[in-house]
Scaffold this active site. Structure first.
Site, PDB file in Angstrom:
ATOM      1  N   PRO A 281       6.737   5.626  -1.792  1.00 43.35           N
ATOM      2  CA  PRO A 281       7.737   6.585  -1.304  1.00 43.35           C
ATOM      3  C   PRO A 281       7.121   7.941  -0.945  1.00 43.35           C
TER       4      PRO A 281
ATOM      5  N   GLU B 116       1.029   0.616  10.035  1.00 44.42           N
ATOM      6  CA  GLU B 116      -0.425   0.402  10.207  1.00 44.42           C
ATOM      7  C   GLU B 116      -1.109   1.650  10.759  1.00 44.42           C
TER       8      GLU B 116
ATOM      9  N   GLY C 238       2.563   7.767   2.419  1.00 42.95           N
ATOM     10  CA  GLY C 238       2.561   6.851   3.555  1.00 42.95           C
ATOM     11  C   GLY C 238       1.266   6.977   4.336  1.00 42.95           C
ATOM     12  N   SER C 239       1.156   8.036   5.137  1.00 45.51           N
ATOM     13  CA  SER C 239      -0.077   8.238   5.910  1.00 45.51           C
ATOM     14  C   SER C 239      -1.263   8.532   5.010  1.00 45.51           C
TER      15      SER C 239
ATOM     16  N   TRP D 223       8.750   0.095   2.036  1.00 46.52           N
ATOM     17  CA  TRP D 223       8.551  -0.333   3.426  1.00 46.52           C
ATOM     18  C   TRP D 223       7.637  -1.549   3.503  1.00 46.52           C
TER      19      TRP D 223
ATOM     20  N   PHE E 104      -8.088  15.562   8.020  1.00 51.12           N
ATOM     21  CA  PHE E 104      -7.257  15.209   6.870  1.00 51.12           C
ATOM     22  C   PHE E 104      -7.625  15.984   5.606  1.00 51.12           C
TER      23      PHE E 104
ATOM     24  N   LEU F  21       0.845  -1.200   0.000  1.00 54.35           N
ATOM     25  CA  LEU F  21       0.000   0.000   0.000  1.00 54.35           C
ATOM     26  C   LEU F  21       0.882   1.251   0.000  1.00 54.35           C
TER      27      LEU F  21
ATOM     28  N   GLY G  82      -9.937  -1.583   4.965  1.00 59.39           N
ATOM     29  CA  GLY G  82     -10.667  -2.676   5.631  1.00 59.39           C
ATOM     30  C   GLY G  82      -9.707  -3.770   6.108  1.00 59.39           C
TER      31      GLY G  82
ATOM     32  N   MET H  89      15.326  -0.235  34.348  1.00 60.26           N
ATOM     33  CA  MET H  89      15.363  -1.042  35.573  1.00 60.26           C
ATOM     34  C   MET H  89      16.444  -2.110  35.529  1.00 60.26           C
TER      35      MET H  89
HETATM   36  P1  TGC Z   1     -11.356   8.658   4.012  1.00 54.43           P
HETATM   37  O1  TGC Z   1     -11.988   9.667   3.115  1.00 54.43           O
HETATM   38  O2  TGC Z   1     -11.531   8.783   5.505  1.00 54.43           O
HETATM   39  O3  TGC Z   1     -11.829   7.191   3.608  1.00 54.43           O
HETATM   40  C1  TGC Z   1     -11.798   6.759   2.248  1.00 54.43           C
HETATM   41  C2  TGC Z   1     -12.825   5.658   2.081  1.00 54.43           C
HETATM   42  O4  TGC Z   1     -12.443   4.529   2.902  1.00 54.43           O
HETATM   43  C3  TGC Z   1     -13.476   4.260   3.863  1.00 54.43           C
HETATM   44  N1  TGC Z   1     -12.793   3.854   5.088  1.00 54.43           N
HETATM   45  C4  TGC Z   1     -12.732   2.605   5.518  1.00 54.43           C
HETATM   46  N2  TGC Z   1     -13.291   1.476   5.034  1.00 54.43           N
HETATM   47  C5  TGC Z   1     -13.043   0.316   5.705  1.00 54.43           C
HETATM   48  N3  TGC Z   1     -12.261   0.291   6.803  1.00 54.43           N
HETATM   49  C6  TGC Z   1     -11.674   1.393   7.286  1.00 54.43           C
HETATM   50  N4  TGC Z   1     -10.851   1.324   8.343  1.00 54.43           N
HETATM   51  C7  TGC Z   1     -11.907   2.630   6.667  1.00 54.43           C
HETATM   52  N5  TGC Z   1     -11.495   3.909   6.870  1.00 54.43           N
HETATM   53  C8  TGC Z   1     -12.051   4.642   5.900  1.00 54.43           C
HETATM   54  C9  TGC Z   1     -14.245   5.551   4.003  1.00 54.43           C
HETATM   55  O5  TGC Z   1     -15.559   5.310   4.441  1.00 54.43           O
HETATM   56  C10 TGC Z   1     -14.222   6.055   2.570  1.00 54.43           C
HETATM   57  O6  TGC Z   1     -15.141   5.290   1.813  1.00 54.43           O
HETATM   58  P2  TGC Z   1     -15.956   5.981   0.605  1.00 54.43           P
HETATM   59  O7  TGC Z   1     -16.834   4.872   0.107  1.00 54.43           O
HETATM   60  O8  TGC Z   1     -16.693   7.133   1.231  1.00 54.43           O
HETATM   61  O9  TGC Z   1     -14.907   6.414  -0.371  1.00 54.43           O
HETATM   62  O10 TGC Z   1      -9.813   8.584   3.651  1.00 54.43           O
HETATM   63  P3  TGC Z   1      -8.644   9.637   3.831  1.00 54.43           P
HETATM   64  O11 TGC Z   1      -7.908   9.708   2.541  1.00 54.43           O
HETATM   65  O12 TGC Z   1      -9.147  10.919   4.430  1.00 54.43           O
HETATM   66  O13 TGC Z   1      -7.665   8.907   4.869  1.00 54.43           O
HETATM   67  C11 TGC Z   1      -8.033   8.610   6.139  1.00 54.43           C
HETATM   68  C12 TGC Z   1      -6.834   8.021   6.912  1.00 54.43           C
HETATM   69  C13 TGC Z   1      -5.731   9.033   7.071  1.00 54.43           C
HETATM   70  C14 TGC Z   1      -7.401   7.660   8.277  1.00 54.43           C
HETATM   71  C15 TGC Z   1      -6.306   6.769   6.176  1.00 54.43           C
HETATM   72  O14 TGC Z   1      -5.732   7.116   4.980  1.00 54.43           O
HETATM   73  C16 TGC Z   1      -5.289   6.028   7.010  1.00 54.43           C
HETATM   74  O15 TGC Z   1      -5.662   5.165   7.816  1.00 54.43           O
HETATM   75  N6  TGC Z   1      -3.940   6.275   6.823  1.00 54.43           N
HETATM   76  C17 TGC Z   1      -2.915   5.504   7.465  1.00 54.43           C
HETATM   77  C18 TGC Z   1      -2.241   4.633   6.429  1.00 54.43           C
HETATM   78  C19 TGC Z   1      -1.846   3.300   6.970  1.00 54.43           C
HETATM   79  O16 TGC Z   1      -2.284   2.869   8.032  1.00 54.43           O
HETATM   80  N7  TGC Z   1      -1.015   2.583   6.230  1.00 54.43           N
HETATM   81  C20 TGC Z   1      -0.650   1.271   6.591  1.00 54.43           C
HETATM   82  C21 TGC Z   1       0.072   0.570   5.475  1.00 54.43           C
HETATM   83  S1  TGC Z   1       0.153  -1.195   5.671  1.00 54.43           S
HETATM   84  C22 TGC Z   1       1.253  -1.426   6.905  1.00 54.43           C
HETATM   85  O17 TGC Z   1       1.740  -0.566   7.538  1.00 54.43           O
HETATM   86  C23 TGC Z   1       1.558  -2.848   7.176  1.00 54.43           C
HETATM   87  S2  TGC Z   1       2.701  -3.121   8.432  1.00 54.43           S
HETATM   88  C24 TGC Z   1       2.445  -4.785   8.576  1.00 54.43           C
HETATM   89  C25 TGC Z   1       3.294  -5.461   9.542  1.00 54.43           C
HETATM   90  O18 TGC Z   1       4.493  -5.660   9.285  1.00 54.43           O
HETATM   91  O19 TGC Z   1       2.737  -5.903  10.588  1.00 54.43           O
HETATM   92  P1  FAD Z   2       4.585   9.959   6.782  1.00 49.78           P
HETATM   93  O1  FAD Z   2       3.211   9.689   6.323  1.00 49.78           O
HETATM   94  O2  FAD Z   2       5.489  10.749   5.890  1.00 49.78           O
HETATM   95  O3  FAD Z   2       4.494  10.657   8.207  1.00 49.78           O
HETATM   96  C1  FAD Z   2       5.610  11.364   8.793  1.00 49.78           C
HETATM   97  C2  FAD Z   2       5.099  12.018  10.089  1.00 49.78           C
HETATM   98  O4  FAD Z   2       4.082  12.972   9.771  1.00 49.78           O
HETATM   99  C3  FAD Z   2       4.458  11.016  11.048  1.00 49.78           C
HETATM  100  O5  FAD Z   2       4.813  11.351  12.366  1.00 49.78           O
HETATM  101  C4  FAD Z   2       2.968  11.220  10.846  1.00 49.78           C
HETATM  102  O6  FAD Z   2       2.210  10.910  11.998  1.00 49.78           O
HETATM  103  C5  FAD Z   2       2.920  12.714  10.535  1.00 49.78           C
HETATM  104  N1  FAD Z   2       1.722  13.070   9.753  1.00 49.78           N
HETATM  105  C6  FAD Z   2       1.378  12.659   8.502  1.00 49.78           C
HETATM  106  N2  FAD Z   2       0.207  13.188   8.149  1.00 49.78           N
HETATM  107  C7  FAD Z   2      -0.226  13.927   9.191  1.00 49.78           C
HETATM  108  C8  FAD Z   2      -1.392  14.705   9.454  1.00 49.78           C
HETATM  109  N3  FAD Z   2      -2.394  14.793   8.558  1.00 49.78           N
HETATM  110  N4  FAD Z   2      -1.485  15.348  10.631  1.00 49.78           N
HETATM  111  C9  FAD Z   2      -0.509  15.242  11.548  1.00 49.78           C
HETATM  112  N5  FAD Z   2       0.606  14.527  11.382  1.00 49.78           N
HETATM  113  C10 FAD Z   2       0.739  13.879  10.209  1.00 49.78           C
HETATM  114  N6  FAD Z   2       3.391  -0.409   4.434  1.00 49.78           N
HETATM  115  C11 FAD Z   2       2.756  -1.297   3.610  1.00 49.78           C
HETATM  116  O7  FAD Z   2       1.983  -0.916   2.741  1.00 49.78           O
HETATM  117  N7  FAD Z   2       2.960  -2.641   3.758  1.00 49.78           N
HETATM  118  C12 FAD Z   2       3.814  -3.146   4.697  1.00 49.78           C
HETATM  119  O8  FAD Z   2       3.972  -4.369   4.814  1.00 49.78           O
HETATM  120  C13 FAD Z   2       4.504  -2.236   5.542  1.00 49.78           C
HETATM  121  N8  FAD Z   2       5.418  -2.693   6.443  1.00 49.78           N
HETATM  122  C14 FAD Z   2       6.188  -1.802   7.150  1.00 49.78           C
HETATM  123  C15 FAD Z   2       7.241  -2.268   7.938  1.00 49.78           C
HETATM  124  C16 FAD Z   2       8.055  -1.362   8.604  1.00 49.78           C
HETATM  125  C17 FAD Z   2       9.216  -1.869   9.410  1.00 49.78           C
HETATM  126  C18 FAD Z   2       7.790   0.031   8.539  1.00 49.78           C
HETATM  127  C19 FAD Z   2       8.631   1.020   9.298  1.00 49.78           C
HETATM  128  C20 FAD Z   2       6.737   0.489   7.770  1.00 49.78           C
HETATM  129  C21 FAD Z   2       5.940  -0.415   7.044  1.00 49.78           C
HETATM  130  N9  FAD Z   2       4.926   0.049   6.181  1.00 49.78           N
HETATM  131  C22 FAD Z   2       4.261  -0.839   5.368  1.00 49.78           C
HETATM  132  C23 FAD Z   2       4.746   1.475   5.960  1.00 49.78           C
HETATM  133  C24 FAD Z   2       4.008   2.195   7.076  1.00 49.78           C
HETATM  134  O9  FAD Z   2       2.644   1.904   7.054  1.00 49.78           O
HETATM  135  C25 FAD Z   2       4.272   3.695   6.927  1.00 49.78           C
HETATM  136  O10 FAD Z   2       5.620   3.914   7.309  1.00 49.78           O
HETATM  137  C26 FAD Z   2       3.326   4.536   7.752  1.00 49.78           C
HETATM  138  O11 FAD Z   2       2.005   4.445   7.271  1.00 49.78           O
HETATM  139  C27 FAD Z   2       3.740   6.014   7.780  1.00 49.78           C
HETATM  140  O12 FAD Z   2       4.035   6.489   6.504  1.00 49.78           O
HETATM  141  P2  FAD Z   2       5.433   7.296   6.249  1.00 49.78           P
HETATM  142  O13 FAD Z   2       6.528   6.449   6.790  1.00 49.78           O
HETATM  143  O14 FAD Z   2       5.467   7.648   4.825  1.00 49.78           O
HETATM  144  O15 FAD Z   2       5.315   8.572   7.167  1.00 49.78           O
END
Ligand code: TGC
Ligand code: FAD
Length: 394
Positions: A143, A373, A146-147, A171, A393, A140, A247, A347
Site C-alpha cells: 500500500p 511493472e 509502489g514505485s 494490487w 531516485f 512486491l 530481475g 475513428m
Molecule cells: P537501485 O538502487 O537502482 O537497485 C537496487 C539493486 O537492484 C539492482 N537492480 C537490478 N537487478 C536486476 N534487474 C534489474 N532490472 C535491476 N534494477 C536494479 C541494482 O543493481 C541494485 O543492486 P545492488 O546489488 O547494488 O543492491 O534501486 P532503487 O531503489 O533506486 O529503485 C530503482 C527503481 C525505481 C528503478 C526500481 O525500484 C523500480 O523499477 N521501481 C518500479 C517498481 C515496479 O516496477 N514494480 C512492479 C511490481 S510487479 C507488477 O507490477 C506486476 S504486474 C503483472 C501483470 O499483471 O502483468
Molecule cells: P506510486 O508509486 O504511488 O506512483 C504515483 C505516481 O507518482 C506515478 O505517476 C509515478 O510515476 C509517480 N512517481 C513515483 N515516484 C516518482 C519519482 N521518483 N519521480 C517522478 N514520479 C514518480 N504489483 C505487484 O507486485 N504484483 C502484481 O501482480 C501487480 N499487478 C498489478 C495489476 C494492476 C491492475 C495494477 C494497476 C497494478 C499492479 N501492480 C502489481 C502494482 C503496480 O506495479 C504499481 O501500481 C506500480 O508499480 C505503481 O505503484 P503505485 O500504484 O503505488 O504508484
C-alpha cells in the site's frame, strides 16, 4: 451479447516476417488461432462482467504460454525469447488481462523459482505451473510502496524451524485464486528475500479488489499475511536483495513490450477495416485526409515498435538486453498502444465506445499496463539514469 467475429489480419509494413524463423511463425499462428477461437468470442462478456475467464487456463497451458522459455525438463516449452514475445503479442491482441496472467505465471512466478529456487522447489512447483494445475501470483507492491519497492515493510522473522511472515501486498494480479504466491519480504537485517506462500497456510488471505475500470477480465487483489508460518524450505535460496524481484521484472517487462504491440495492432486493424466500410458524406471515411493521417501515423509507430521489439528479442536471446533497453521498449510500446487506442476509438465514432469492437477495452486495459511493472515516468527515469549515470531516485 452476440459473439464478435474476429477478422484480425496483422500489419507487417516492413516485411518483418522475413526476419522470423519458420518456428517463430508457427508458434505465432498457433497462438493466434487459439485466441481467435477461444478468447475473442467470449472476452468482451467476461470484461463487462469483471470476471477472469478461468476456462482459458487449460488452453494457455496447451499453447505453451506458461513458461515458454523455461526448460522442458521442468515442464516449460524450452523456446527462445522471441517465441515468448510473439506469444505475448498474440495473447494481448486478445486481451491485456489474459496476457497479464501469462506474464505473472511465466516471468514473475516460474522464472524466480527457476532462477533463484532450489532443485526441490523447481521440481515441486514448475511442472504444475506449466500445466496450469497451479496458478501463481507475485507480491512486491505494498500500500505505501509502489514505485519504490525497496521501502517495503512486509517481513520475515527466523523462528528456528520456520519463518513468521507479516505484512500486506496490494494490487496483485491473480491474487484472489492463486494457489501459491512468490512474496518479497525483508528479514531482520533488512535484506529482501523471496518466499513461496501456499494457499491454505494459516493467516494467509487474498481479498479481491473491486470496481476497476481497467483490466476487468483479470482478477486483482491483496495478499495479507498475519503471522503466517512459512517452512524454511520455501525461501528462494539463490538470490536476495532488491535485484532479485527487479530481475523478474526485466523478464515480465520484456513480454509486456511485445504484448502492447499486439493491442496496438488490433486497434489499428479494427480502425482500418472500419474506415473502409463506414460511409459518411457518400464516401468511406478512410478517404478523408484527417482519417488517413491517423492511420498513417498509427502504422508508422507500429512499424517502429515492431523493429525495436524484435531487435530487443535478438539481444535477449543473446543474453545482452539491458534493464534500460527493456524499460525503453516497455515505455515506448505501451504509450504508443495507448495513443493508438485513443485515436482508433475516435475513428469508430459512437461505435467505438461499445463492446462490439475491442478498442475501448484495449484502451482501458492499457491504463493499467502503462502503470504496472514500472510506471511510464519511472521507465523514463531509468533511461535518464542509464544515459547520465545519475540516479533521480536517490
Ligand atoms: P537501485 O538502487 O537502482 O537497485 C537496487 C539493486 O537492484 C539492482 N537492480 C537490478 N537487478 C536486476 N534487474 C534489474 N532490472 C535491476 N534494477 C536494479 C541494482 O543493481 C541494485 O543492486 P545492488 O546489488 O547494488 O543492491 O534501486 P532503487 O531503489 O533506486 O529503485 C530503482 C527503481 C525505481 C528503478 C526500481 O525500484 C523500480 O523499477 N521501481 C518500479 C517498481 C515496479 O516496477 N514494480 C512492479 C511490481 S510487479 C507488477 O507490477 C506486476 S504486474 C503483472 C501483470 O499483471 O502483468
Ligand atoms: P506510486 O508509486 O504511488 O506512483 C504515483 C505516481 O507518482 C506515478 O505517476 C509515478 O510515476 C509517480 N512517481 C513515483 N515516484 C516518482 C519519482 N521518483 N519521480 C517522478 N514520479 C514518480 N504489483 C505487484 O507486485 N504484483 C502484481 O501482480 C501487480 N499487478 C498489478 C495489476 C494492476 C491492475 C495494477 C494497476 C497494478 C499492479 N501492480 C502489481 C502494482 C503496480 O506495479 C504499481 O501500481 C506500480 O508499480 C505503481 O505503484 P503505485 O500504484 O503505488 O504508484
Amino acid at each position: 451479447m452476440a459473439a464478435r467475429q474476429d477478422l484480425y489480419q496483422h500489419p507487417d509494413y516492413y516485411l518483418m516476417d522475413e526476419m522470423l524463423s519458420d518456428e517463430h511463425k508457427l508458434i505465432r499462428e498457433a497462438t493466434r488461432e487459439w485466441v481467435k477461437r477461444d478468447v475473442s468470442p467470449i472476452i468482451e462478456e467476461y470484461a463487462q462482467r469483471a470476471e477472469f475467464p478461468k476456462q482459458l487456463v487449460k488452453g494457455l497451458a496447451e499453447v505453451g504460454a506458461f513458461g515458454p522459455y523455461i526448460p522442458t525438463e521442468y515442464g516449460g516449452a524450452g523456446l527462445d525469447q522471441i517465441s515468448y514475445g510473439l506469444m505475448m503479442m498474440e495473447i494481448e491482441r486478445g486481451d491485456s488481462g489474459v496476457r497479464s496472467t501469462c506474464s505473472v505465471q511465466s516471468s514473475l512466478v516460474m522464472y524466480p523459482i527457476y532462477a533463484y529456487g532450489s532443485e526441490e522447489q523447481r521440481r515441486k512447483y514448475l511442472p504444475k505451473l506449466a500445466s496450469g494445475e497451479m496458478l501463481g501470483s507475485f507480491g512486491l507492491t505494498e500500500p505505501n510502496f509502489g514505485s519504490n519497492p525497496g521501502g517495503m515493510v512486509t517481513n520475515i522473522k527466523d523462528m528456528g524451524d520456520h519463518y513468521l511472515l507479516n505484512g500486506a501486498k496490494m494490487w496483485i494480479s491473480n491474487a484472489p485464486f492463486c494457489d501459491i504466491a512468490v512474496v518479497w519480504a525483508k528479514n531482520e537485517a533488512g535484506r529482501i528475500h523471496g518466499v513461496i506462500v501456499e494457499r491454505g497456510m494459516e493467516g494467509f488471505t487474498t481479498p479481491e479488489t473491486h470496481n476497476k475500470w481497467s483490466l476487468r477480465a483479470s482478477a486483482t487483489g491483496e495478499l495479507v499475511f498475519d503471522n503466517v508460518k512459512v517452512p524454511k524450505e520455501n525461501l528462494l535460496p539463490n538470490k536476495s536483495g532488491l535485484g532479485a524481484p527487479l530481475g523478474c521484472l526485466d523478464s515480465a517487462r520484456y513480454g509486456i513490450a511485445w504484448g502492447a504491440l499486439g493491442a496496438a495492432m488490433d486497434c489499428y486493424d479494427t480502425a482500418l477495416r472500419y474506415s473502409k466500410e463506414r460511409v459518411q458524406f457518400d464516401r468511406p471515411i478512410g478517404g478523408f485526409q484527417l482519417q488517413q493521417k491517423k492511420l498513417a501515423e498509427m502504422i508508422t509507430e507500429i512499424t517502429k515498435a515492431q523493429l525495436l521489439t524484435l531487435r530487443l528479442g535478438q539481444l535477449k536471446n543473446e543474453g545482452r538486453a539491458t534493464t534500460a533497453q527493456i524499460s525503453m521498449a516497455k515505455r515506448n510500446n505501451v504509450n504508443m498502444a495507448l495513443e493508438i487506442a485513443r485515436e482508433a476509438r475516435q475513428m469508430l465514432g459512437g461505435m467505438g465506445i461499445t463492446g462490439d469492437y475491442p478498442i475501448m477495452r484495449h484502451m482501458m486495459n492499457l491504463e493499467s499496463v502503462v502503470t504496472y511493472e514500472g510506471t511510464h515516468d519511472i521507465h523514463l527515469l531509468i533511461t535518464g539514469m542509464d544515459v547520465t549515470g545519475l540516479s533521480a531516485f536517490k
